[in-house]
Scaffold this motif. Structure first.
Motif, PDB file in Angstrom:
ATOM      1  N   ASP A 124       0.816  -1.216   0.000  1.00 41.38           N
ATOM      2  CA  ASP A 124       0.000   0.000   0.000  1.00 41.38           C
ATOM      3  C   ASP A 124       0.849   1.265   0.000  1.00 41.38           C
ATOM      4  O   ASP A 124       0.512   2.249  -0.668  1.00 41.38           O
ATOM      5  CB  ASP A 124      -0.927   0.021   1.223  1.00 41.38           C
ATOM      6  N   ILE A 125       1.923   1.255   0.776  1.00 46.79           N
ATOM      7  CA  ILE A 125       2.703   2.497   0.936  1.00 46.79           C
ATOM      8  C   ILE A 125       4.061   2.455   0.244  1.00 46.79           C
ATOM      9  O   ILE A 125       4.739   3.481   0.168  1.00 46.79           O
ATOM     10  CB  ILE A 125       2.896   2.834   2.425  1.00 46.79           C
ATOM     11  N   ALA A 126       4.476   1.282  -0.236  1.00 46.93           N
ATOM     12  CA  ALA A 126       5.781   1.175  -0.894  1.00 46.93           C
ATOM     13  C   ALA A 126       5.620   0.359  -2.171  1.00 46.93           C
ATOM     14  O   ALA A 126       6.001  -0.815  -2.227  1.00 46.93           O
ATOM     15  CB  ALA A 126       6.789   0.521   0.044  1.00 46.93           C
ATOM     16  N   PRO A 127       5.055   0.937  -3.227  1.00 43.18           N
ATOM     17  CA  PRO A 127       4.722   0.176  -4.441  1.00 43.18           C
ATOM     18  C   PRO A 127       5.924  -0.425  -5.150  1.00 43.18           C
ATOM     19  O   PRO A 127       5.772  -1.387  -5.904  1.00 43.18           O
ATOM     20  CB  PRO A 127       4.019   1.215  -5.323  1.00 43.18           C
ATOM     21  N   GLY A 128       7.115   0.118  -4.928  1.00 41.67           N
ATOM     22  CA  GLY A 128       8.293  -0.413  -5.599  1.00 41.67           C
ATOM     23  C   GLY A 128       9.064  -1.432  -4.797  1.00 41.67           C
ATOM     24  O   GLY A 128      10.004  -2.056  -5.298  1.00 41.67           O
ATOM     25  N   VAL A 129       8.681  -1.623  -3.545  1.00 40.78           N
ATOM     26  CA  VAL A 129       9.385  -2.554  -2.665  1.00 40.78           C
ATOM     27  C   VAL A 129       8.856  -3.970  -2.896  1.00 40.78           C
ATOM     28  O   VAL A 129       7.650  -4.183  -3.022  1.00 40.78           O
ATOM     29  CB  VAL A 129       9.202  -2.157  -1.184  1.00 40.78           C
ATOM     30  N   SER A 130       9.747  -4.959  -2.967  1.00 45.11           N
ATOM     31  CA  SER A 130       9.349  -6.359  -3.133  1.00 45.11           C
ATOM     32  C   SER A 130       9.749  -7.157  -1.901  1.00 45.11           C
ATOM     33  O   SER A 130      10.726  -6.847  -1.223  1.00 45.11           O
ATOM     34  CB  SER A 130       9.980  -6.969  -4.391  1.00 45.11           C
ATOM     35  N   ILE A 131       8.959  -8.204  -1.614  1.00 46.11           N
ATOM     36  CA  ILE A 131       9.152  -9.026  -0.429  1.00 46.11           C
ATOM     37  C   ILE A 131       9.310 -10.484  -0.844  1.00 46.11           C
ATOM     38  O   ILE A 131       8.492 -11.015  -1.594  1.00 46.11           O
ATOM     39  CB  ILE A 131       7.954  -8.918   0.542  1.00 46.11           C
ATOM     40  N   ASP A 132      10.352 -11.113  -0.362  1.00 43.07           N
ATOM     41  CA  ASP A 132      10.548 -12.550  -0.530  1.00 43.07           C
ATOM     42  C   ASP A 132      10.337 -13.183   0.841  1.00 43.07           C
ATOM     43  O   ASP A 132      11.186 -13.078   1.722  1.00 43.07           O
ATOM     44  CB  ASP A 132      11.963 -12.833  -1.050  1.00 43.07           C
ATOM     45  N   ALA A 133       9.182 -13.801   1.054  1.00 41.18           N
ATOM     46  CA  ALA A 133       8.867 -14.466   2.322  1.00 41.18           C
ATOM     47  C   ALA A 133       9.139 -15.954   2.163  1.00 41.18           C
ATOM     48  O   ALA A 133       8.499 -16.627   1.362  1.00 41.18           O
ATOM     49  CB  ALA A 133       7.418 -14.225   2.710  1.00 41.18           C
ATOM     50  N   SER A 134      10.092 -16.460   2.935  1.00 37.94           N
ATOM     51  CA  SER A 134      10.531 -17.845   2.798  1.00 37.94           C
ATOM     52  C   SER A 134      10.340 -18.602   4.107  1.00 37.94           C
ATOM     53  O   SER A 134      10.386 -18.010   5.178  1.00 37.94           O
ATOM     54  CB  SER A 134      12.021 -17.894   2.417  1.00 37.94           C
ATOM     55  N   PRO A 135      10.138 -19.922   4.024  1.00 40.16           N
ATOM     56  CA  PRO A 135      10.082 -20.717   5.257  1.00 40.16           C
ATOM     57  C   PRO A 135      11.457 -20.844   5.888  1.00 40.16           C
ATOM     58  O   PRO A 135      12.476 -20.526   5.267  1.00 40.16           O
ATOM     59  CB  PRO A 135       9.566 -22.078   4.770  1.00 40.16           C
ATOM     60  N   LEU A 136      11.494 -21.314   7.122  1.00 37.66           N
ATOM     61  CA  LEU A 136      12.758 -21.449   7.835  1.00 37.66           C
ATOM     62  C   LEU A 136      13.669 -22.451   7.137  1.00 37.66           C
ATOM     63  O   LEU A 136      13.265 -23.588   6.892  1.00 37.66           O
ATOM     64  CB  LEU A 136      12.513 -21.902   9.270  1.00 37.66           C
TER      65      LEU A 136
END
Length: 329
Positions: A124-136
């Motif tokens: 919503d507030i950082a349209p250019g930011v990407s997130i890689d959510a990985s398991p442990l």
């Protein structure tokens, strides 16, 4: 090393050395550096001459660091981390214009209830930011990823987090058990499952026995000198309801996830043995990233998402994502 050898060890060589000792591969190091493989091979030869040690040796078809190489990998991480910290810009972080990529390692238990809150707020507030959510990952990969900067933050819930990492509490939840409606536990008038009955059952877990220390359930049982019988493990949390629907296994998890799943699946939610206590979630990060403005922003977003989740939890249960809304046939 002699003084002459010290003088020839510049930052470029130190960065190549760290990469070689991390990747344990001349070809992968060459690809990451954008150099030809013979060039990196010559650099490795030079480093071996400087340190009077092979640094990397053959173990079957792979390369592994020598004892000297392992010690140098730790030293290079520390030295280069300090250099990067001093030389990096501290002009601030603007989420509205940033194209920063963050990697977060998170416990599966919060996957369907916390990560949507966090990722939604960030997009919503950082349209250019990407997130890689990985398991442990494995413990070794987790620690090296944090110390080398490849992992920005860890959302964990195991009983004994490493004391050399920075930590911030997030939230806590009751530990409960999910069973299908025909399971014998579902027909009992228990307010809570007795410990011995719990240990006598066969269990479904998202964590294998070899990583028991990472499990808030098995880690706690280890503290008590106990062990449960894990009959099956699943690679993803979202698979667990479908396995439970076709078996008499017991799945132990946090109340957030259990009540969410029980909105759609015909499962009983039962309080786990009181000896297991509660499940505590926290954020972990390495000291090398503590003062970076972008990292401080990421931690604030995690903290805010945790607060919003606690508020929603008090108001009403979080809805089940569409991916889990079809009952198994």
């Amino acid at each position: 090393m002699t003084e002459q050898a010290y003088a020839s060890l510049d930052i470029r060589l130190m960065r190549t050395l760290r990469l070689l000792l991390t990747e344990c591969s001349v070809s992968r190091t060459a690809d990451l550096l954008g150099q030809a493989q013979p060039t990196v091979s010559l650099t490795l030869k030079k480093l071996r001459d400087i340190f009077q040690d092979p640094l990397l040796v053959r173990s079957g078809s792979t390369l592994v660091p020598t004892e000297r190489g392992l010690a140098l990998r730790v030293a290079m991480n520390d030295i280069l981390g300090r250099i990067d910290s001093h030389l990096s810009s501290q002009t601030g972080f603007d989420p509205a214009t940033s194209t920063r990529h963050f990697r977060i390692v998170a416990s599966n238990c919060l996957g369907t209830v916390f990560m949507p809150q966090l990722i939604g707020a960030i997009t919503d507030i950082a349209p250019g930011v990407s997130i890689d959510a990985s398991p442990l990952p494995s413990q070794e990969d987790l620690m090296s990823g944090l110390s080398e900067g490849r992992i920005d933050a860890v959302i964990g819930n195991w009983p004994h987090p490493p004391d050399h990492l920075r930590i911030a509490p997030m939230l806590k939840t009751d530990i409960v058990c999910l069973v299908r409606s025909s399971h014998r536990f579902a027909r009992r008038n228990w307010t809570r499952i007795p410990l011995q009955d719990y240990l006598n059952e066969s269990h479904l877990s998202p964590t294998s026995e070899r990583d028991a220390q990472f499990s808030p359930i098995d880690g706690r049982l280890l503290d008590l000198g106990l062990k449960r019988h894990i009959r099956a493990t699943v690679p993803e949390y979202s698979i667990a309801p479908y396995v439970l629907a076709r078996s008499d296994l017991v799945f132990t998890t946090g109340r957030h996830f259990a009540e969410q799943v029980a909105q759609t699946f015909p499962f009983a939610v039962l309080d786990a043995p009181e000896e297991l206590g509660q499940m505590h979630f926290y954020t972990l990060w390495h000291d090398r990233k503590h003062h970076s403005p972008d990292q401080a922003w990421l931690r604030r977003m995690i903290k805010n998402a945790s607060a919003e989740m606690r508020a929603l939890d008090r108001a009403h249960p979080l809805p089940l994502p569409p991916a889990l809304c079809e009952l198994p046939g």
